[in-house]
Design an enzyme around this catalytic site. Structure first.
Site, PDB file in Angstrom:
ATOM      1  N   LEU A  21      10.425 -20.691  -4.714  1.00 13.65           N
ATOM      2  CA  LEU A  21       9.360 -19.867  -4.136  1.00 13.65           C
ATOM      3  C   LEU A  21       8.050 -19.969  -4.923  1.00 13.65           C
ATOM      4  O   LEU A  21       8.053 -19.912  -6.149  1.00 13.65           O
ATOM      5  CB  LEU A  21       9.820 -18.399  -4.135  1.00 13.65           C
ATOM      6  CG  LEU A  21       8.778 -17.357  -3.729  1.00 13.65           C
ATOM      7  CD1 LEU A  21       8.536 -17.387  -2.226  1.00 13.65           C
ATOM      8  CD2 LEU A  21       9.242 -15.945  -4.132  1.00 13.65           C
TER       9      LEU A  21
ATOM     10  N   ASP B 203       0.826  -1.210   0.000  1.00  9.36           N
ATOM     11  CA  ASP B 203       0.000   0.000   0.000  1.00  9.36           C
ATOM     12  C   ASP B 203       0.861   1.262   0.000  1.00  9.36           C
ATOM     13  O   ASP B 203       1.987   1.259   0.494  1.00  9.36           O
ATOM     14  CB  ASP B 203      -0.915  -0.027   1.235  1.00  9.36           C
ATOM     15  CG  ASP B 203      -2.058   0.963   1.123  1.00  9.36           C
ATOM     16  OD1 ASP B 203      -2.374   1.396  -0.006  1.00  9.36           O
ATOM     17  OD2 ASP B 203      -2.639   1.309   2.168  1.00  9.36           O
TER      18      ASP B 203
ATOM     19  N   HIS C 169       2.396   3.532  -8.997  1.00  9.84           N
ATOM     20  CA  HIS C 169       2.210   2.101  -9.283  1.00  9.84           C
ATOM     21  C   HIS C 169       3.414   1.557 -10.062  1.00  9.84           C
ATOM     22  O   HIS C 169       3.900   0.465  -9.798  1.00  9.84           O
ATOM     23  CB  HIS C 169       0.922   1.867 -10.068  1.00  9.84           C
ATOM     24  CG  HIS C 169      -0.318   2.261  -9.319  1.00  9.84           C
ATOM     25  ND1 HIS C 169      -0.528   1.902  -8.005  1.00  9.84           N
ATOM     26  CD2 HIS C 169      -1.410   2.998  -9.683  1.00  9.84           C
ATOM     27  CE1 HIS C 169      -1.696   2.400  -7.601  1.00  9.84           C
ATOM     28  NE2 HIS C 169      -2.243   3.074  -8.593  1.00  9.84           N
TER      29      HIS C 169
HETATM   30  C1  IPE Z   1      -5.450  -2.615  -0.178  1.00  9.92           C
HETATM   31  O1  IPE Z   1      -5.081  -1.308  -0.409  1.00  9.92           O
HETATM   32  C2  IPE Z   1      -5.491  -3.364  -1.472  1.00  9.92           C
HETATM   33  C3  IPE Z   1      -4.206  -3.607  -2.115  1.00  9.92           C
HETATM   34  C4  IPE Z   1      -3.045  -3.314  -1.617  1.00  9.92           C
HETATM   35  C5  IPE Z   1      -4.281  -4.236  -3.400  1.00  9.92           C
HETATM   36  P1  IPE Z   1      -6.171  -0.140  -0.538  1.00  9.92           P
HETATM   37  O2  IPE Z   1      -5.452   1.114  -0.717  1.00  9.92           O
HETATM   38  O3  IPE Z   1      -7.158  -0.509  -1.582  1.00  9.92           O
HETATM   39  O4  IPE Z   1      -6.886  -0.229   0.883  1.00  9.92           O
HETATM   40  P2  IPE Z   1      -7.763   0.839   1.660  1.00  9.92           P
HETATM   41  O5  IPE Z   1      -8.853   1.283   0.735  1.00  9.92           O
HETATM   42  O6  IPE Z   1      -6.870   1.969   2.023  1.00  9.92           O
HETATM   43  O7  IPE Z   1      -8.266   0.116   2.861  1.00  9.92           O
HETATM   44  C1  IPE Z   2      -1.484   0.293  -3.390  1.00  9.42           C
HETATM   45  O1  IPE Z   2      -1.273   1.667  -3.393  1.00  9.42           O
HETATM   46  C2  IPE Z   2      -1.751  -0.273  -4.768  1.00  9.42           C
HETATM   47  C3  IPE Z   2      -3.138  -0.719  -4.979  1.00  9.42           C
HETATM   48  C4  IPE Z   2      -4.091  -0.724  -4.096  1.00  9.42           C
HETATM   49  C5  IPE Z   2      -3.466  -1.211  -6.303  1.00  9.42           C
HETATM   50  P1  IPE Z   2      -2.487   2.678  -3.433  1.00  9.42           P
HETATM   51  O2  IPE Z   2      -2.873   2.898  -4.840  1.00  9.42           O
HETATM   52  O3  IPE Z   2      -3.592   2.215  -2.550  1.00  9.42           O
HETATM   53  O4  IPE Z   2      -1.839   3.989  -2.850  1.00  9.42           O
HETATM   54  P2  IPE Z   2      -2.415   4.938  -1.713  1.00  9.42           P
HETATM   55  O5  IPE Z   2      -2.809   4.059  -0.568  1.00  9.42           O
HETATM   56  O6  IPE Z   2      -3.575   5.655  -2.293  1.00  9.42           O
HETATM   57  O7  IPE Z   2      -1.294   5.844  -1.356  1.00  9.42           O
HETATM   58 MG    MG Z   3      -4.032   2.441  -0.615  1.00 14.18          MG
END
Ligand code: IPE
Ligand code: IPE
Ligand code: MG
Length: 246
Positions: free
Chosen positions: A132, A21, A38
């Site tokens: 792995l 995240d 990303h």
């Molecule tokens: C969780 O991250 C999902 C992934 C890492 C794929 P999100 O960014 O979607 O989660 P929330 O919405 O902050 O809980």
């Molecule tokens: C995690 O990073 C990747 C996915 C959930 C696909 P985020 O896109 O949720 O990035 P933040 O949490 O908004 O910073």
């Molecule tokens: Mg996120």
């Protein structure tokens, strides 16, 4: 000295799961678009996979796209799907070279055809690798998985393949998408959020949780070792008392 040298190689978890995240916030901090975040997360994936493979950890699960992520802006979803196709295509050779077997969990049929194709190809070409097992959670959410399992169980009960009298936890597990995968022993979440966001709810019943404030694109091997080191300092009691463990 790297923390890697301090790790007890006999006490490594058999399965590490990661909620990757913070890509969007990392990009914002760098004055760029979420998509840039990303893209930069791919390097962290590479580093983590390599670190896990080097340490001979049997399973690594990465939460890459949740059921709820379908509610993001269309442009971001499209960029994530393209990135997935590109990465699968580009990285398959590296997976083979490192003896990594690719698996995927989630509602895979909901993914765009192109993603399904690349994914299936990578799974097929790496299926005999013995190192792995890298599990990608895609279009995954735990509640989806549990409801999906219950539907199948309902069908099997009405077909008399199973009977409710003898139904137990092990049988339930066999209906989950993770049926062939042991429960994670360690769950890492980056970006400073303290939640599990619908990830492996059944499977993490006794998992050790580790949170770091680093955003996912900043996550490197040393951060992975740090999480493992922290894990090794914990006493896992599974409901028992300390004296019974030692
Ligand atoms: C969780 O991250 C999902 C992934 C890492 C794929 P999100 O960014 O979607 O989660 P929330 O919405 O902050 O809980
Ligand atoms: C995690 O990073 C990747 C996915 C959930 C696909 P985020 O896109 O949720 O990035 P933040 O949490 O908004 O910073
Ligand atoms: Mg996120």
């Amino acid at each position: 000295m790297s923390l890697k040298d301090k790790l007890n190689k006999d006490k490594l978890p058999k399965h590490v799961a990661i909620i990757m995240d913070g890509n969007g916030r990392w990009a914002k901090k760098h004055g760029s678009t979420r998509i840039y975040g990303h893209k930069n997360g791919v390097k962290s994936v590479r580093e983590t996979v390599e670190a896990a493979a080097e340490l001979q950890i049997p399973f690594l699960t990465l939460y890459a796209f949740s059921t709820e992520n379908w509610n993001r802006p269309r442009t971001e979803i499209n960029a994530l799907m393209s990135l997935l196709v590109g990465s699968l295509n580009k990285e398959t050779d590296t997976l083979i070279k490192n003896n990594v077997r690719l698996l995927a969990i989630g509602d895979l049929k909901s993914l765009p055809r192109k993603v399904q194709k690349e994914l299936n190809e990578a799974i097929e070409t790496t299926k005999n690798n013995s190192g792995l097992s890298l599990v990608l959670a895609l279009s995954y959410s735990s509640r989806w998985e549990i409801v999906h399992a219950i539907k199948q169980i309902g069908i099997d009960i009405s077909n008399k393949k199973i009977d409710l009298q003898n139904f137990n936890e092990d049988m339930f597990v066999s209906y989950l998408t993770t049926a062939t995968i042991p429960d994670p022993e360690l769950l890492i979440r980056t970006s400073g959020e303290y939640r599990v966001s619908n990830f492996l709810l059944w499977q993490i019943a006794y998992t050790e949780l580790y949170f770091t404030s680093k955003f996912w694109p900043e996550f490197r091997k040393e951060d992975f070792y740090q999480a493992l080191y922290d894990f090794q300092g914990r006493e896992r009691r599974f409901g028992k008392i300390s004296e019974q463990i030692n």
